[in-house]
Design an enzyme around this catalytic site. Structure first.
Site, PDB file in Angstrom:
ATOM      1  N   CYS A  92       0.853  -1.200   0.000  1.00 36.66           N
ATOM      2  CA  CYS A  92       0.000   0.000   0.000  1.00 36.66           C
ATOM      3  C   CYS A  92       0.889   1.250   0.000  1.00 36.66           C
ATOM      4  CB  CYS A  92      -0.932   0.083   1.189  1.00 36.66           C
ATOM      5  SG  CYS A  92      -2.144  -1.216   1.284  1.00 36.66           S
ATOM      6  N   ARG A 145       6.420  -0.701  -3.881  1.00 35.54           N
ATOM      7  CA  ARG A 145       6.005  -1.250  -2.593  1.00 35.54           C
ATOM      8  C   ARG A 145       5.057  -2.434  -2.765  1.00 35.54           C
ATOM      9  NH1 ARG A 145       6.494   2.370   1.779  1.00 35.54           N
ATOM     10  NH2 ARG A 145       4.609   1.569   2.734  1.00 35.54           N
ATOM     11  N   TRP A 152      -2.881  -2.730  -1.651  1.00 33.40           N
ATOM     12  CA  TRP A 152      -2.452  -4.138  -1.705  1.00 33.40           C
ATOM     13  C   TRP A 152      -3.516  -4.900  -0.927  1.00 33.40           C
ATOM     14  CZ3 TRP A 152      -0.466  -8.270   1.273  1.00 33.40           C
ATOM     15  CH2 TRP A 152       0.337  -9.172   0.588  1.00 33.40           C
ATOM     16  N   ASN A 200      -3.150   2.721   5.033  1.00 33.09           N
ATOM     17  CA  ASN A 200      -2.209   1.593   4.952  1.00 33.09           C
ATOM     18  C   ASN A 200      -2.327   0.791   6.246  1.00 33.09           C
ATOM     19  OD1 ASN A 200      -1.229   2.665   2.615  1.00 33.09           O
ATOM     20  ND2 ASN A 200       0.816   3.126   3.395  1.00 33.09           N
ATOM     21  N   GLY A 201      -2.040  -0.502   6.193  1.00 33.41           N
ATOM     22  CA  GLY A 201      -2.072  -1.314   7.413  1.00 33.41           C
ATOM     23  C   GLY A 201      -3.425  -1.980   7.571  1.00 33.41           C
ATOM     24  N   GLU A 210      19.529 -17.747  -0.469  1.00 32.98           N
ATOM     25  CA  GLU A 210      19.227 -16.450  -1.068  1.00 32.98           C
ATOM     26  C   GLU A 210      19.024 -16.584  -2.587  1.00 32.98           C
ATOM     27  OE1 GLU A 210      18.173 -13.772  -0.213  1.00 32.98           O
ATOM     28  OE2 GLU A 210      18.736 -12.316  -1.734  1.00 32.98           O
ATOM     29  N   LYS A 268      15.553 -15.696  -4.631  1.00 33.22           N
ATOM     30  CA  LYS A 268      15.491 -14.797  -5.797  1.00 33.22           C
ATOM     31  C   LYS A 268      14.768 -15.501  -6.946  1.00 33.22           C
ATOM     32  CE  LYS A 268      16.144 -11.983  -4.181  1.00 33.22           C
ATOM     33  NZ  LYS A 268      16.619 -11.527  -2.901  1.00 33.22           N
ATOM     34  N   GLU A 282      11.021 -16.034  -6.259  1.00 34.18           N
ATOM     35  CA  GLU A 282      10.328 -14.759  -6.086  1.00 34.18           C
ATOM     36  C   GLU A 282       9.992 -14.062  -7.410  1.00 34.18           C
ATOM     37  OE1 GLU A 282      12.904 -12.025  -4.033  1.00 34.18           O
ATOM     38  OE2 GLU A 282      11.223 -10.851  -3.294  1.00 34.18           O
ATOM     39  N   HIS A 293      20.167 -37.023   4.044  1.00 25.11           N
ATOM     40  CA  HIS A 293      19.052 -37.123   4.987  1.00 25.11           C
ATOM     41  C   HIS A 293      17.713 -36.835   4.318  1.00 25.11           C
ATOM     42  CE1 HIS A 293      22.050 -37.556   8.072  1.00 25.11           C
ATOM     43  NE2 HIS A 293      22.664 -36.491   7.580  1.00 25.11           N
ATOM     44  N   LYS A 324       7.150  -4.803  -1.578  1.00 22.69           N
ATOM     45  CA  LYS A 324       8.516  -4.486  -1.187  1.00 22.69           C
ATOM     46  C   LYS A 324       8.622  -4.381   0.320  1.00 22.69           C
ATOM     47  CE  LYS A 324      12.774  -3.203  -1.746  1.00 22.69           C
ATOM     48  NZ  LYS A 324      13.712  -4.315  -2.012  1.00 22.69           N
TER      49      LYS A 324
HETATM   50  O1  M6R Z   1      12.747  -4.697   4.393  1.00 21.22           O
HETATM   51  P1  M6R Z   1      13.209  -6.006   4.987  1.00 21.22           P
HETATM   52  O2  M6R Z   1      14.615  -6.303   4.726  1.00 21.22           O
HETATM   53  O3  M6R Z   1      12.850  -6.131   6.445  1.00 21.22           O
HETATM   54  O4  M6R Z   1      12.330  -7.088   4.213  1.00 21.22           O
HETATM   55  C1  M6R Z   1      12.399  -8.446   4.537  1.00 21.22           C
HETATM   56  C2  M6R Z   1      11.848  -9.300   3.442  1.00 21.22           C
HETATM   57  O5  M6R Z   1      10.495  -9.007   3.220  1.00 21.22           O
HETATM   58  C3  M6R Z   1      12.606  -9.102   2.120  1.00 21.22           C
HETATM   59  O6  M6R Z   1      13.972  -9.311   2.278  1.00 21.22           O
HETATM   60  C4  M6R Z   1      12.062 -10.076   1.049  1.00 21.22           C
HETATM   61  O7  M6R Z   1      12.375 -11.389   1.390  1.00 21.22           O
HETATM   62  C5  M6R Z   1      12.640  -9.702  -0.315  1.00 21.22           C
HETATM   63  N1  M6R Z   1      11.577  -9.404  -1.238  1.00 21.22           N
HETATM   64  C6  M6R Z   1      13.461 -10.771  -0.917  1.00 21.22           C
HETATM   65  O8  M6R Z   1      13.972 -10.399  -2.153  1.00 21.22           O
END
Ligand code: M6R
Ligand code: UD1
Length: 697
Positions: free
Chosen positions: A2, A33, A88, A115-116, A571, A575, A578, A594, A692
């Site tokens: 949002c 965002r 959102w 927002n929220g 990580e 990526k 995502e 395992h 975001k």
């Molecule tokens: O703003 P933050 O680092 O606290 O956000 C944490 C996660 O939401 C953020 O790292 C998310 O996993 C990313 N979109 C990954 O690319």
């Protein structure tokens, strides 16, 4: 998640087209965002009238809808207030009806963007429906809009000021949120408030502001008495039906906005959830604190508090500073790149330098983190260090855990913030809790922080966004200075968080003579890093070929490694899933036997991270196990490694110190995920279902 944008102009002639463009651009700057619909509410042709434009999907669609409408875009306003929002969806699907601004009634006496989440919206809705109010959306926000009208209509005698009214509304709302209210009862006024969701106000004047702060106007005890709940019977003599009881309000003047000659001066205010939406208009901004209520009217901004300064509580600041933003518009523009994510991956040779700038003295092999200086001894004396974070930020903590333990000899645990809270993890006064977050606004991480603050632990932030909630609420910390990160997929923040955490470990260990050589070796490694990152980026064409070649039509991809490279695998897999929506899993190579080994056959795509560190022989053994089961893994290995079997597909990266190698190894994976997404035509910067900044639990 949002985005809020509000625009108030005072004694500045603006036509409707300009107002709409400013609103829509403000939303576009916050697109990153994450959102699924967008809307604006502006002044109409007649006094008290409002026009709305709403569209499901992208801000570009909203822009088109406005351009194609038949409203008179040339109509001018000497002063006006307008509000806008990207939504959102949480309560109710993305639709025009659920899109903000939401109205209190068909005549739009009150309109709201939010927002929220309002957690007691269902109860409020029931009460208001019983009293004859009609809802048209499924949102929690509409309950706030209708509640405002209900409270306003219920007041007999003198009507409250807009601020008093909103204060009464906020007293009834539970949850965490940011709001902007506009009303036909209060023309050219706007009230905005936050509790747990970021908000800032940009100020633009032709003349210099007289002072660079705004006084906070604290309410007296009478006004603070929480009114009876809206759930109370309507016949209740006090509470919401009672006339406003606010004689104790102190009304000190908002000194910043007085002109030298005492005459009102032309001024513009920009309200936003993110500095990125304000920077093109002004660099002068004021961040609201939780429970602040800002009222803009007649060219002045007044800050009020929802609750009075509680006796015995921590003293509250008497003013809010008007700060100067340090980011440049260019930093939040794509420039020559196709996507923000691509730009941010390519920025890493510079962003890692910015993280180290002024903090690493390469000649003397010394680290100085200004924000931690006064706390080093407390941290060293801590019984353990607990990292708390989500997503990529969590991975940066995993990546640096081993070097932290090695250099500090303090036990370290790494926690996913949501799970940490679910378990109600025991935390003590001699714990040091480190909160890692790019945005500094992630709800789970903020809640974990507050949980640790309540238990008396020292709370340290490692945050990118200056002025964010985590940066402000921690006792101390380090800004990673990676510059604004717009792409939802976090890339340059990861490498900068990694380096910032490493620098913390290095600084904590500076009193250990026995570790001098190790520290020097790492600091030298940091010196060479930007050039090495550039070299990896030079291989991008090869990564693109992998994405459009062997990996093009795969449904799944396993990434395996161990030691420092486990974080790289987690990580990299995050990526890939995502933004390219391909199933991907990061596997600790030591765990293969395992369970995961059962997945391996000639059809399972695998990337194995086999750069040379002390665990190299063990990873070779994992390689043997999977190739014995006919897998043909792509190997991430060092440039000079001649031990890699001939004919294997490799991604070659420069060698560095073991604890820094993950900073180089992640870059091909970032680029691979980028190319997979582009190849499939996915929206790289705005992946489906993701935001975001995850500001709700
Ligand atoms: O703003 P933050 O680092 O606290 O956000 C944490 C996660 O939401 C953020 O790292 C998310 O996993 C990313 N979109 C990954 O690319
Ligand atoms: C600071 C200045 C920097 C200036 C440098 C010069 C800021 C934001 N930084 O950088 O512009 O060039 O001094 O010496 O003004 N903090 C938290 N929690 C966090 C992050 C930071 O409490 O999550 C605190 C720190 O403890 C510190 C302050 O914020 O008190 C600034 O932190 P940081 O920017 O990392 O400090 P410096 O690198 O010294």
């Amino acid at each position: 998640m949002c985005g809020i944008f509000g625009y108030c102009s005072f004694l500045q002639e603006k036509d409707r087209k300009t107002v709409c463009d400013i609103l829509v651009n403000g939303l576009a700057r916050q697109e990153y965002r994450g959102y699924d619909s967008a809307g604006i509410g502006i002044d109409g042709d007649k006094p008290g009238e409002m026009y709305f434009f709403k569209e499901v999907g992208k801000v570009a669609g909203l822009r088109k809808k406005i351009a194609e409408s038949d409203v008179d875009t040339s109509k001018t306003f000497i002063s006006q207030v307008s509000i806008a929002h990207t939504r959102w969806a949480t309560h109710g699907p993305p639709s025009v009806v659920n899109c903000h601004p939401l109205k209190s009634d068909p005549d739009a006496h009150f309109i709201v963007v939010h927002n929220g989440i309002v957690t007691n919206a269902v109860a409020l809705r029931l009460v208001l429906q019983k009293r004859g109010y009609k809802f048209e959306s499924e949102t929690d926000t509409e309950a706030a809009a209708i509640l405002t009208k209900y409270i306003y209509d219920s007041q007999t005698g003198k009507k409250p000021t807009f601020t008093e009214l909103v204060k009464q509304v906020l007293h009834e709302l539970e949850g965490s949120f940011a709001f902007v209210f506009k009303s036909s009862h209060y023309p050219n006024e706007v009230v905005t408030a936050r509790r747990g969701s970021p908000l800032l106000i940009g100020v633009k004047t032709e003349k210099k502001l007289k002072v660079d702060f705004v006084d906070v106007e604290f309410a007296g005890p009478e006004s603070d008495a929480k009114s009876n709940s809206a759930l109370a019977p309507p016949t209740s003599p006090s509470g919401l039906l009672a006339p406003p009881s606010n004689p104790g309000m102190l009304r000190s003047q908002s000194r910043a906005f007085m002109s030298e000659d005492g005459l009102p001066q032309p001024i513009e205010f920009f309200i936003a959830s993110d500095a990125a939406a304000i920077i093109e208009h002004t660099k002068r901004v004021l961040y609201l604190e939780d429970d602040d209520i800002a009222h803009i009217s007649g060219g002045e901004l007044h800050i009020h508090r929802l609750r009075r300064n509680e006796e015995g509580g921590a003293p509250q600041a008497q003013h809010r500073t008007i700060e100067t933003l340090e980011i440049e518009l260019a930093e939040i523009m794509k420039g020559k790149f196709d996507h923000f994510m691509q730009k941010e991956i390519y920025e890493q040779p510079e962003s890692v330098v910015n993280t180290m700038r002024g903090r690493v003295n390469f000649d003397q092999a010394r680290i100085t983190l200004g924000g931690l200086r006064a706390y080093l001894n407390i941290i060293r004396r801590g019984r353990r260090i607990v990292f708390c974070a989500c997503g990529t930020s969590y991975h940066s903590a995993i990546a640096t855990r081993a070097i932290f333990e090695e250099l500090t000899e303090i036990p370290v645990s790494v926690e996913l913030a949501s799970d940490f809270l679910d378990r109600k993890t025991p935390i003590f006064r001699d714990d040091v809790c480190v909160f890692v977050s790019q945005s500094g606004e992630t709800a789970d991480t903020i809640l974990a922080l507050r949980y640790c603050l309540e238990r008396g632990a020292l709370c340290v932030g490692v945050v990118n966004t200056v002025g964010s909630t985590i940066s402000r609420e921690t006792h101390c910390g380090v800004h990673i200075n990676a510059g604004p990160e717009i792409g939802v997929a976090s890339t340059k923040a990861y490498t900068s968080q990694y380096i910032a955490l490493l620098m913390v470990a290095l600084q904590l260990s500076e009193d250990r003579i026995s570790l001098t050589e190790r520290r020097n070796q790492i600091i030298q490694g940091l010196h060479a890093l930007p050039g090495q990152i550039k070299r990896v980026l030079d291989g991008d064409k090869g990564f693109q070929e992998l994405a459009t070649g062997v990996l093009a039509n795969q449904r799944s991809l396993l990434l395996m490694g161990r030691g420092y490279q486990y974080a790289t695998c987690l990580e990299g897999a995050l990526k890939i899933k995502e933004i390219s929506y391909m199933h991907s899993e990061g596997i600790l190579a030591g765990e293969l036997k395992h369970g995961p080994l059962a997945l391996i056959d000639e059809n399972m795509p695998v990337i194995i991270v086999m750069t040379q560190d002390s665990l190299y022989p063990k990873v070779q053994s994992a390689y043997a196990q999977i190739t014995a089961r006919k897998a043909a893994p792509i190997i991430i290995c060092n440039e000079e490694d001649e031990g890699i079997p001939k004919g294997c597909q490799t991604i070659r990266v420069p060698s560095t110190v073991d604890c820094l190698q993950g900073l180089l190894n992640i870059i091909p994976l970032q680029l691979l995920s980028y190319h997979l997404a582009v190849k499939n035509g996915f929206d790289v910067d705005f992946p489906r279902n993701l935001a975001k900044s995850v500001t709700t639990e």
